[in-house]
Design an enzyme around this catalytic site. Structure first.
Site, mmCIF file in Angstrom:
data_model
loop_
_atom_site.group_PDB
_atom_site.id
_atom_site.type_symbol
_atom_site.label_atom_id
_atom_site.label_comp_id
_atom_site.label_asym_id
_atom_site.label_seq_id
_atom_site.Cartn_x
_atom_site.Cartn_y
_atom_site.Cartn_z
ATOM 1 N N SER A 10 0.843 -1.189 0.000
ATOM 2 C CA SER A 10 0.000 0.000 0.000
ATOM 3 C C SER A 10 0.888 1.253 0.000
ATOM 4 O O SER A 10 1.679 1.436 -0.924
ATOM 5 C CB SER A 10 -0.954 -0.033 1.192
ATOM 6 O OG SER A 10 -2.012 0.868 1.022
ATOM 7 N N ASP B 90 -9.730 -3.722 -5.574
ATOM 8 C CA ASP B 90 -9.175 -2.877 -4.516
ATOM 9 C C ASP B 90 -9.756 -1.459 -4.636
ATOM 10 O O ASP B 90 -9.709 -0.853 -5.702
ATOM 11 C CB ASP B 90 -7.649 -2.829 -4.655
ATOM 12 C CG ASP B 90 -6.949 -2.240 -3.437
ATOM 13 O OD1 ASP B 90 -7.611 -1.558 -2.640
ATOM 14 O OD2 ASP B 90 -5.732 -2.458 -3.305
ATOM 15 N N HIS C 214 -8.263 -5.031 -1.293
ATOM 16 C CA HIS C 214 -6.980 -4.513 -0.831
ATOM 17 C C HIS C 214 -6.184 -5.536 -0.041
ATOM 18 O O HIS C 214 -4.957 -5.544 -0.091
ATOM 19 C CB HIS C 214 -7.236 -3.268 0.039
ATOM 20 C CG HIS C 214 -6.027 -2.452 0.305
ATOM 21 N ND1 HIS C 214 -5.337 -1.800 -0.692
ATOM 22 C CD2 HIS C 214 -5.360 -2.163 1.461
ATOM 23 C CE1 HIS C 214 -4.308 -1.136 -0.170
ATOM 24 N NE2 HIS C 214 -4.301 -1.346 1.136
#
Length: 683
Positions: A534, A620, A654
Site C-alpha cells: 500500500s 481494490d 486490498h
C-alpha cells in the site's frame, strides 16, 4: 516474452507542466482490453515462476504444518456471556461463538475445539458458501446480548450488506441494508443501530439510524459531513453511556455525543473543530477523558465535566519523549497506551492513587490493551508479542499487579523461541537522524546473511516488532528479517510522523535506504530484498528509483506507485482526504513538483533495476489495480534489469484473497519468490 502494454498518447497539464501518460488507458476496468492484458500478465508471471512450484508447496506446507488449524481464542467476558472465535481444520473462515458466563476466569476448551454449552453466533464458512471471496465488515452484539449486527462483502470492494440476527432464536431478521461501511453501533436497549455509508470517493460521510424491524428505506439520516477532507465513524464509549460520532481529517478532529438511552435525540458537540487540533473522547462517571494535541504535539490527556465538555483540565501533561496513543476508561481506573523509544507501553491510572507502568520481560516487544469490553473489572486484558514470542494474551490483575498468561498461540513442529534472537539496531539517515531497526534471526545464522527488509512509513502507522509463522520459513533458510522504523510512521512519536509527510516525505525513502545500507555495513546483510504494501508499496517504488543497486529484489503489494496522477484526481477514492497527508498538487504548484519528484511511476528511468514482484487486486478500492499495472508496464518499457512481474487477484480487494488457506498459498508464493532472488545466479 512478457506482455507489452500498448501505448496510447494521453496528456495532462498542471501548473504549466505537460506530462504524457501513455498507459492511462489501463484505468478503464470495463474495457475488455484491460482484462485481457491483466490476464496476460498473470499468465506470464505464472510461467516465469513455474520453477518455484516445488518451493511454494514446501513453504505452504511449512506454514500449514506450524499452525494449529483447530483452535480457540481466549474468551472475552461481556455481560452474561463469554465471547470467542474458533477455527476448524479444513475450513477457510473463523466461527464466532459464546457461552454463558460462570465465574471470573475464562472457560477452558473442551473436546473438538469447542466449549461446553457453545452457541454459534456466526459461522463465516456458512456465510461464505462457495464464494471465491468473503469478508466481514461488522460484527457487533447489542448491549443486552440479544441481537447481533453483521455485514458481509463478496467482492472485495469493502461495500457491505448489513444484517441482523436474533441470538435468542437464531433467526436472521428480514432487515437488510446494502452499501454500508465498516463499523456501527447499537443504542442502549438494542432497538436501534447506527451505521455509516461512503460517497463516490469511498469516504464515510453519512450516519443513518435504523430501527430494527423497519424497512431500510425508512432509515433516518442523522448526520452528513459535507467537507470532503473529513470522514466519520460511530461507536460507543466503554461505559456504553454515550454514542460517539467521530469526525476527522488527517489533522483535525471533532466529536459529538448522544445519550445511548435516547437514540432518537440529537448529537451534541464536545468541542467544535479547530484546524490542526485532534481529539478523542471516552467516558467515566461524571467526567469525560479527552486525549488531544491542542498545544501538545505528542498529545496530552485531559478531563472535562459531562455537562460542560468544552472545559478541559490536564490529567497527563505533554512529554516530548512519550506519544500518548489511546485511553480506555474503566470503573475505578483508566489505562493509557503510549509509545516511547520506538516501543509500546501501558500506563494504569487508578482513581485516587499513583499511576504506574506495566513492565515486560523482553527488550523488544509489542504490548497493547485488547479485548476489554467490561467496564467494571479488576483485570486488564492485553495482547503481547515480540519477534521471537508468538502472540500471547494476558490478564493483568490490578490488585496483585501480576501478569497472568492465558494463552500463547501454539506453533507446531517443535518451535522453540530460544532458537531465535532479536536485536535493535540504529541506522543514521542522510540528515543525521537515528532510525531504529528491529531484527530477528535464527541463532547460528552465518552473517552476512540474505535479508528481507520491511517498511511502511506513512499515516503515523507503526510497524511494531511482532511474531510471524510464515517468516520462520525464511529464518530457517538462513535469512535475517528486519523492520525499518522509518519516518512517516508513528514509532517515535508525532514528530517522527510529521518529518515523513507532506514536503518532508522523501525522508521516508532515504531513511529506508539508510537502513538497508546500515545492515550491510554492520555485517548483518548480504543481499537485501525489500518488501512493502500500500503506502509501503510507494516506498518500494521510490527506493527502486533512487537506490536500485541496494536491493536484490523488491516486493510491492497493492502499491501506491502512481501517486501523482491519483492525488491530482479528486474523483478517485480518498484523494481529497489524502491532501493533508501528501499535499495538494491540484492547487499547490510546490506540492505538485515535490510529489512529481518522487512518485515512482513518474520517475522510472533507464538504469538497471532489481527484479520486481508487484501484487494487486482488481477490486481494490484503496489502491486501484491500475497503479501497479501502469508501473510495471513502464518499468518493462523504459528500465533495464528486472524481470518485472505483475500478479493481479481478479476477485479480491486490498487485503488479497480472503480464506486462510488461500492467504497462506499467496504468502508462500511471495516468500518463494523472495528466496529465489538471493539464490539466483547472474545471467
Amino acid at each position: 516474452m512478457p506482455p507489452m502494454a500498448k501505448k496510447v498518447a494521453g496528456e495532462r497539464t498542471h501548473h504549466g507542466d505537460t506530462v504524457v501518460d501513455e498507459y492511462a488507458w489501463l484505468m478503464n476496468k470495463d474495457d475488455p482490453d484491460t482484462i485481457v492484458y491483466l490476464e496476460a500478465e498473470n499468465a506470464y508471471t505464472e510461467k516465469a515462476t513455474a520453477h518455484l512450484e516445488e518451493l511454494r508447496e514446501a513453504v505452504f506446507q511449512e506454514i500449514k504444518g506450524r499452525t494449529l488449524e483447530t483452535d480457540l481464542s481466549v474468551p472475552t467476558r461481556k455481560g452474561r456471556w463469554w465471547y470467542y472465535s474458533r477455527t476448524e481444520e479444513g475450513k477457510q473462515y473463523g466461527i464466532q461463538c459464546r457461552v454463558r458466563a460462570e465465574g471470573e476466569d475464562p472457560p477452558q476448551m473442551g473436546e473438538g475445539g469447542q466449549l461446553p454449552g457453545e452457541q454459534v453466533t456466526l459461522d463465516g464458512n456458512e456465510l461464505a458458501g462457495d464464494a471465491e471471496f468473503f469478508s466481514m465488515g461488522t460484527s457487533s452484539v447489542s448491549p443486552d446480548g440479544r441481537r447481533l449486527a453483521f455485514s458481509t462483502d463478496f467482492k472485495g470492494d469493502e461495500r457491505f450488506t448489513l444484517r441482523f440476527k436474533d441470538l435468542e432464536s437464531g433467526e436472521t431478521l428480514a432487515d437488510a441494508i446494502p452499501g454500508v461501511f465498516y463499523g456501527g453501533s447499537w443504542s442502549a436497549d438494542g432497538s436501534v443501530f447506527f451505521y455509516t455509508v461512503v460517497d463516490e470517493s469511498w469516504r464515510p460521510y453519512r450516519v443513518f439510524r435504523h430501527e430494527i424491524g423497519t424497512p431500510a428505506d425508512q432509515d433516518v439520516l442523522v448526520f452528513e459531513e459535507s467537507d470532503e477532507r473529513f470522514w466519520i465513524g460511530i461507536g460507543l464509549t466503554r461505559s456504553e453511556r454515550f454514542l460517539v460520532l467521530s469526525i476527522g481529517s488527517k489533522i483535525t478532529g471533532e466529536v459529538r455525543l448522544l445519550d445511548a438511552a435516547d437514540p432518537l435525540g440529537e448529537f451534541q458537540v464536545v468541542r467544535p473543530r479547530r484546524e490542526g487540533v485532534e481529539y478523542d473522547v471516552d467516558h467515566s462517571g461524571d467526567r469525560l477523558l479527552i486525549l488531544h494535541n491542542d498545544g501538545a504535539q505528542n498529545f496530552e490527556l485531559a478531563s472535562a465535566p459531562v455537562d460542560d465538555p468544552g472545559v478541559w483540565t490536564p490529567l497527563i501533561e505533554h512529554r516530548e519523549d512519550t506519544r500518548l496513543v489511546d485511553v480506555d476508561a474503566f470503573d475505578g481506573h483508566f489505562v493509557v497506551a503510549f509509545r516511547r523509544d520506538g516501543l509500546t507501553g501501558i500506563r494504569v491510572v487508578p482513581d485516587g492513587d499513583e499511576a504506574y507502568e506495566i513492565s515486560f520481560p523482553e527488550p523488544i516487544f509489542t504490548a497493547v490493551p485488547a479485548g476489554n469490553p467490561e467496564f467494571r473489572t479488576n483485570r486488564l486484558r492485553l495482547s503481547y508479542t515480540s519477534m521471537v514470542t508468538p502472540p500471547s494474551v494476558y490478564d493483568y490483575d490490578l490488585s496483585s499487579r501480576e501478569l497472568i498468561l492465558l494463552k500463547r498461540r501454539p506453533v507446531l513442529g517443535g518451535y522453540d523461541p530460544s532458537d531465535y534472537e532479536q536485536f535493535r539496531e540504529w541506522a543514521t539517515a542522510e540528515d543525521g537522524t537515528r532510525v531504529p531497526i528491529s531484527i530477528v534471526m535464527r541463532k547460528g545464522t552465518e552473517r552476512p546473511a540474505p535479508t528481507l527488509l520491511y517498511g511502511y512509513g506513512s499515516y503515523e502507522a507503526a510497524i511494531d516488532p511482532g511474531f510471524s509463522v510464515p517468516r520462520l520459513s525464511l529464518l530457517d533458510r538462513g535469512f535475517v528479517f528486519a523492520i525499518a522504523h522509518i519516518r512517516g510512521g508513528g514509532e517515535m512519536g508525532r514528530r517522527w510522523y510529521d518529518d515523513g509527510k507532506m514536503m518532508a516525505k522523501k525522508n521516508t525513502f532515504t531513511d529506508f535506504v539508510a537502513c538497508a545500507r546500515h545492515l550491510k555495513a554492520a555485517g548483518w546483510a548480504g543481499d537485501v530484498v525489500a518488501r512493502g504494501g500500500s503506502a509501503g508499496g510507494l516506498l518500494i517504488g521510490a527506493v527502486a528509483n533512487i537506490a536500485p543497486e541496494s536491493f536484490a529484489g523488491l516486493v510491492a503489494e497493492v502499491p501506491f506507485v502512481d501517486a501523482l496522477n491519483t492525488i491530482l484526481d479528486p474523483s478517485l477514492p480518498l484523494t481529497v482526504i489524502e491532501w493533508d497527508e501528501w499535499g495538494n498538487p491540484l492547487h499547490d504548484k510546490e506540492a505538485y513538483h515535490y510529489i512529481k519528484s518522487y512518485s515512482p511511476y513518474e520517475n522510472v528511468h533507464d538504469g538497471l533495476y532489481p527484479p520486481v514482484l508487484a501484487l494487486s487486486s482488481l477490486n481494490d478500492t484503496r489502491v486501484l489495480y491500475h497503479e501497479p499495472t501502469k508501473w510495471i508496464a513502464r518499468l518493462r518499457a523504459e528500465a533495464g534489469g528486472g524481470p518485472f512481474l505483475l500478479k493481479t487477484e481478479m476477485g479480491a480487494g486490498h487485503g488479497g484473497r480472503s480464506g486462510r488457506y488461500d492467504a497462506w498459498r499467496e504468502e508462500a508464493f511471495t516468500l518463494s519468490w523472495i528466496i529465489d532472488q538471493v539464490r539466483r545466479k547472474p545471467e
